[in-house]
Motif scaffolding. Structure first.
Motif, PDB file in Angstrom:
ATOM      1  N   PRO A 386       0.806  -1.225   0.000  1.00 28.82           N
ATOM      2  CA  PRO A 386       0.000   0.000   0.000  1.00 28.82           C
ATOM      3  C   PRO A 386       0.835   1.269   0.000  1.00 28.82           C
ATOM      4  N   GLU A 387       2.043   1.224   0.596  1.00 29.95           N
ATOM      5  CA  GLU A 387       2.853   2.442   0.674  1.00 29.95           C
ATOM      6  C   GLU A 387       3.305   2.925  -0.702  1.00 29.95           C
ATOM      7  N   VAL A 388       3.258   2.032  -1.706  1.00 29.23           N
ATOM      8  CA  VAL A 388       3.666   2.431  -3.052  1.00 29.23           C
ATOM      9  C   VAL A 388       2.716   3.487  -3.613  1.00 29.23           C
ATOM     10  N   ILE A 389       1.437   3.421  -3.238  1.00 26.66           N
ATOM     11  CA  ILE A 389       0.447   4.372  -3.764  1.00 26.66           C
ATOM     12  C   ILE A 389       0.846   5.798  -3.413  1.00 26.66           C
ATOM     13  N   LEU A 411       7.828  -0.781 -10.146  1.00 23.91           N
ATOM     14  CA  LEU A 411       8.490  -2.078 -10.080  1.00 23.91           C
ATOM     15  C   LEU A 411       9.502  -2.136  -8.943  1.00 23.91           C
ATOM     16  N   LEU A 412      10.378  -1.122  -8.879  1.00 29.26           N
ATOM     17  CA  LEU A 412      11.430  -1.130  -7.863  1.00 29.26           C
ATOM     18  C   LEU A 412      10.856  -1.029  -6.457  1.00 29.26           C
ATOM     19  N   ALA A 413       9.756  -0.276  -6.303  1.00 29.47           N
ATOM     20  CA  ALA A 413       9.166  -0.109  -4.973  1.00 29.47           C
ATOM     21  C   ALA A 413       8.589  -1.415  -4.440  1.00 29.47           C
ATOM     22  N   GLN A 414       8.288  -2.359  -5.335  1.00 25.69           N
ATOM     23  CA  GLN A 414       7.734  -3.639  -4.900  1.00 25.69           C
ATOM     24  C   GLN A 414       8.811  -4.685  -4.618  1.00 25.69           C
ATOM     25  N   HIS A 415      10.069  -4.344  -4.893  1.00 22.01           N
ATOM     26  CA  HIS A 415      11.164  -5.279  -4.673  1.00 22.01           C
ATOM     27  C   HIS A 415      12.222  -4.636  -3.783  1.00 22.01           C
ATOM     28  N   ASP A 462      15.410   3.500  -1.446  1.00 29.04           N
ATOM     29  CA  ASP A 462      15.698   3.518  -0.011  1.00 29.04           C
ATOM     30  C   ASP A 462      14.408   3.254   0.770  1.00 29.04           C
ATOM     31  N   PRO A 463      14.358   2.199   1.597  1.00 28.82           N
ATOM     32  CA  PRO A 463      13.138   1.903   2.355  1.00 28.82           C
ATOM     33  C   PRO A 463      12.663   3.072   3.207  1.00 28.82           C
TER      34      PRO A 463
END
Length: 544
Positions: A386-389, A411-415, A462-463
Motif C-alpha cells: 500500500p505504501e507504493v500508492i 516495479l522497484l518499490a515492490q522489490h 531507499d526503504p
C-alpha cells in the motif's frame, strides 16, 4: 526527422552505392515494411543523425536503380524512391514502401516482418499465419452480407455520429462531413453497403448476429473452491463493440467493489479493480481479436484475480516478451474508430497504461499467457504494498514523472532490489544498456539508488524514503507556475528549518532565476507563511 521504429529506418548512402551496396539488407527491410503497416527508408542519413551530411548529393539515377533492384529481388513489394533536400542543404532518398495487399517476400522465398525497430524473419508455421492475416481485402472492409446502408440502426448511427463530432480527436474537416460521408470515411460503408465493420458498429441486431465472429462476452465468477457462483453473458448481439465496453463495466458490480487499507489512524477504501485497467483490457480484447475466428471473450473472476481470455493468438510480431514496446494493430479501422472516440490510445496496445496503473497502485504487473488458440491476461486483486500508492503520487507531484518513470519506480518499490538484468527483463528491454531512458532522472534525483558495478549493479529505492516520503532532491521545473513555486519553498523550509535562501535555491532547482525566488520568498514572509531570523546574507527562514 523521426527516430527509427516500426514505420521508419535510416541507412547510409554507402549501403546502396558501388561496391559497398548491401542489397540483401535493403530488400529485407522493404519486405518487412510491406508485410507490416508500410514504412519509410531514409537513405543517406546515418542512424544517430537527424539530417544528411552537409553538402551531400545523391546521383540523379540512383532512385531508378533502387526501384529496379528492389523489384528484381522481391515479390509483392512496391518501392517509391524520391530525392529530398534537408534544411541543411544535404540530399537524401526517401523510399516509401506501402503496405502490401498480399504476403511480401524476397525473390529467394524469405519472409520478414517489421517488429518495433527491427526486421524479423518469419519462418515455419508463422508463414501460413502471416498469409492468413494478410488477405488482400481486410475483414473489416468486406461487405459479404450485402446489407444496404439504409438497413443501419438509426439510433446507433446517430449516437456514433454525435460522439465523433464531440471528440477533440476528430479533425474539424471530418466533423463537417454529412452522416453518410463520415460513415464512409471510417469505412463503415462501401458502395452503398454496410461493411463488416459497419455492421458491428451501426448495424441492426439481426445482421450483427449473422456475422459468424461478432463478439460475445461471458463473465463468470468463481468462489475460493473454484465453483461457479455467477454468470452474465452478452450474447444477443444487440450491442456494438463500443456499447459492450460500457455494458460490462455497468453490469458487473464486482468490478466496483472496494476494500479497506490501513492509512495511519484512518482507513482508506480502494477499488478491487481499477476502472481504467478493466476498460483497457476490454478494449484490447475487442480491438485486437481476430474477427475471422470464432470464440467468446471470457472474463473469469476468481477471489484473487481477474482473467481476460481472448480467442486467437497475439498479432504477428507481438509476443508476451515485447508487448510493452511493440505496436501492431490487427484491426486497423476498428482501432482508428476506438481511438477517435477516445476509448483507446491508437499508438500502443494499452498495456503500457495497464502496467502504469497497476504498478502505481502497489499491485503486481499483469501476466500474459499465449497459446495457439487464445491469449489470457491476468491481473491481481490485492495491493501488495500500500505504501507504493502514496510514494508514486508524491513523487509524481514533485517531479512530474513520465509514464516510463512511473512504471520503473512502481516495479522497484515492490522489490528490495533488482539487478540490471532483472529490471530490463521486467521492462521487456533487450539488455540492461537500454535502462538509461527509464532511470536517468530518478537516479539524478536520488530516488533510485545503486549498489555494485557493471553486471552486478543492483537498483533499489531507499526503504526510509519509501516509508517517509521525504524527497530532498530537485523538486521543480524551469517554468514552474507561481503557486507551485510557493508550495515548493514551504515544503523545503519545512524539511530544513532555519535554512538560507542559497540552500533553498540549490535544493528546489538552481535553474529558477534567483530574482524570482527572492520575490516568492518575500511574498511568503509578507503573508506570514515564513518567518525570518537575522539580516542580509545571514537571513534564515523557517515555518511559523
Amino acid at each position: 526527422m523521426s527516430l527509427e521504429g516500426r514505420l521508419l529506418d535510416k541507412k547510409s548512402l554507402r549501403a546502396v552505392s558501388g561496391r559497398t551496396a548491401d542489397w540483401d539488407e535493403l530488400v529485407k527491410d522493404c519486405v518487412a515494411f510491406a508485410n507490416a503497416s508500410g514504412g519509410r527508408l531514409l537513405i543517406g542519413i546515418e542512424d544517430d543523425d537527424e539530417e544528411p551530411p552537409v553538402g551531400q548529393t545523391v546521383p540523379p539515377a540512383l532512385p531508378d536503380t533502387l526501384a529496379r533492384k528492389i523489384t528484381e529481388r522481391t515479390v509483392n513489394v512496391m518501392a517509391l524512391p524520391q530525392i529530398k533536400k534537408a534544411l541543411n542543404g544535404g540530399e537524401y532518398i526517401e523510399l516509401q514502401v506501402p503496405r502490401a495487399n498480399a504476403v511480401a517476400s524476397t525473390s529467394s522465398g524469405r519472409y520478414f516482418l517489421r517488429v518495433a525497430d527491427q526486421s524479423k524473419p518469419v519462418t515455419g508455421d508463422d508463414v501460413m499465419r502471416l498469409a492468413n492475416e494478410r488477405t488482400a481485402s481486410p475483414w473489416e472492409t468486406q461487405a459479404a452480407l450485402q446489407v444496404p446502408v439504409s438497413e443501419a440502426d438509426p439510433d446507433k448511427t446517430e449516437s456514433l455520429i454525435q460522439a465523433l463530432r464531440a471528440s477533440d480527436r476528430v479533425k474539424p474537416s471530418v466533423k463537417e462531413k454529412s452522416t453518410a460521408e463520415i460513415l464512409a470515411h471510417y469505412l463503415l460503408t462501401r458502395d452503398g453497403l454496410l461493411t463488416n465493420l459497419g455492421i458491428l458498429c451501426v448495424g441492426k441486431q439481426v445482421h450483427r448476429a449473422q456475422l459468424a465472429s461478432a463478439p460475445v462476452i461471458q463473465f463468470i465468477k468463481y468462489d475460493q473452491h473454484g465453483q461457479k457462483v455467477n454468470k452474465i453473458t452478452w450474447d444477443d448481439h444487440s450491442l456494438s463493440p463500443m456499447e459492450l465496453v460500457e455494458a460490462v463495466w455497468r453490469d458487473v458490480s464486482d468490478f466496483r467493489e472496494r476494500y479497506e487499507l490501513p492509512d495511519g489512524l484512518y482507513r482508506q477504501h480502494v477499488p478491487a479493480f481499477d476502472e481504467i485497467v478493466v476498460r483497457e483490457l476490454l478494449v484490447n480484447a475487442l480491438v485486437h481479436r481476430p474477427y475471422t475466428q470464432r470464440g467468446d471473450i471470457f472474463l473469469n473472476l476468481h477471489p484473487d484475480q481477474l482473467e481476460v481470455v481472448n480467442p486467437g493468438p497475439l498479432p504477428m510480431g507481438v509476443t508476451p516478451g515485447n508487448i510493452l514496446h511493440t505496436t501492431i494493430r490487427r484491426n486497423e479501422h476498428l482501432a482508428r474508430l476506438f481511438h477517435d472516440l477516445k476509448l483507446m490510445e491508437r499508438e500502443g496496445s494499452g498495456f503500457d497504461k495497464i502496467y502504469e496503473v497497476l504498478l502505481s497502485q502497489g499491485r503486481p504487473a499483469p501476466t500474459l499467457l499465449e497459446e495457439h488458440d487464445r491469449v489470457q491476461v491476468s491481473i491481481r486483486r490485492r495491493i501488495l504494498k500500500p505504501e507504493v500508492i502514496d510514494f508514486i503520487a508524491k513523487a509524481d507531484q514533485q517531479y512530474q514523472l513520465t509514464q516510463r518513470e512511473r512504471i520503473t519506480l512502481g516495479l522497484l518499490a515492490q522489490h528490495e532490489a533488482m539487478t540490471a538484468r532483472e529490471l530490463a527483463s521486467a521492462l521487456e528491454l533487450p539488455s540492461g544498456g537500454e535502462l538509461a531512458l527509464w532511470l536517468k532522472r530518478p537516479l539524478d534525483w536520488k530516488i533510485v539508488q545503486t549498489r555494485g558495478r557493471t553486471q552486478s549493479t543492483r537498483y533499489y529505492i531507499d526503504p526510509q524514503l519509501l516509508k517517509g516520503l521525504e524527497f530532498i532532491g530537485d523538486t521543480t521545473l524551469k517554468r514552474i507556475e507561481p503557486h507551485r513555486l510557493l508550495a515548493l519553498i514551504e515544503e523545503d523550509v519545512g524539511h530544513y528549518r532555519g535554512t538560507k535562501i542559497g540552500q533553498i535555491h540549490e535544493r528546489i532547482g538552481p535553474e529558477i532565476p534567483r530574482s524570482r525566488l527572492k520575490r516568492a520568498m518575500k511574498q511568503l514572509v509578507e503573508e506570514r507563511r515564513l518567518v525570518t531570523e537575522g539580516k542580509g546574507s545571514g537571513t534564515r527562514y523557517s515555518l511559523p
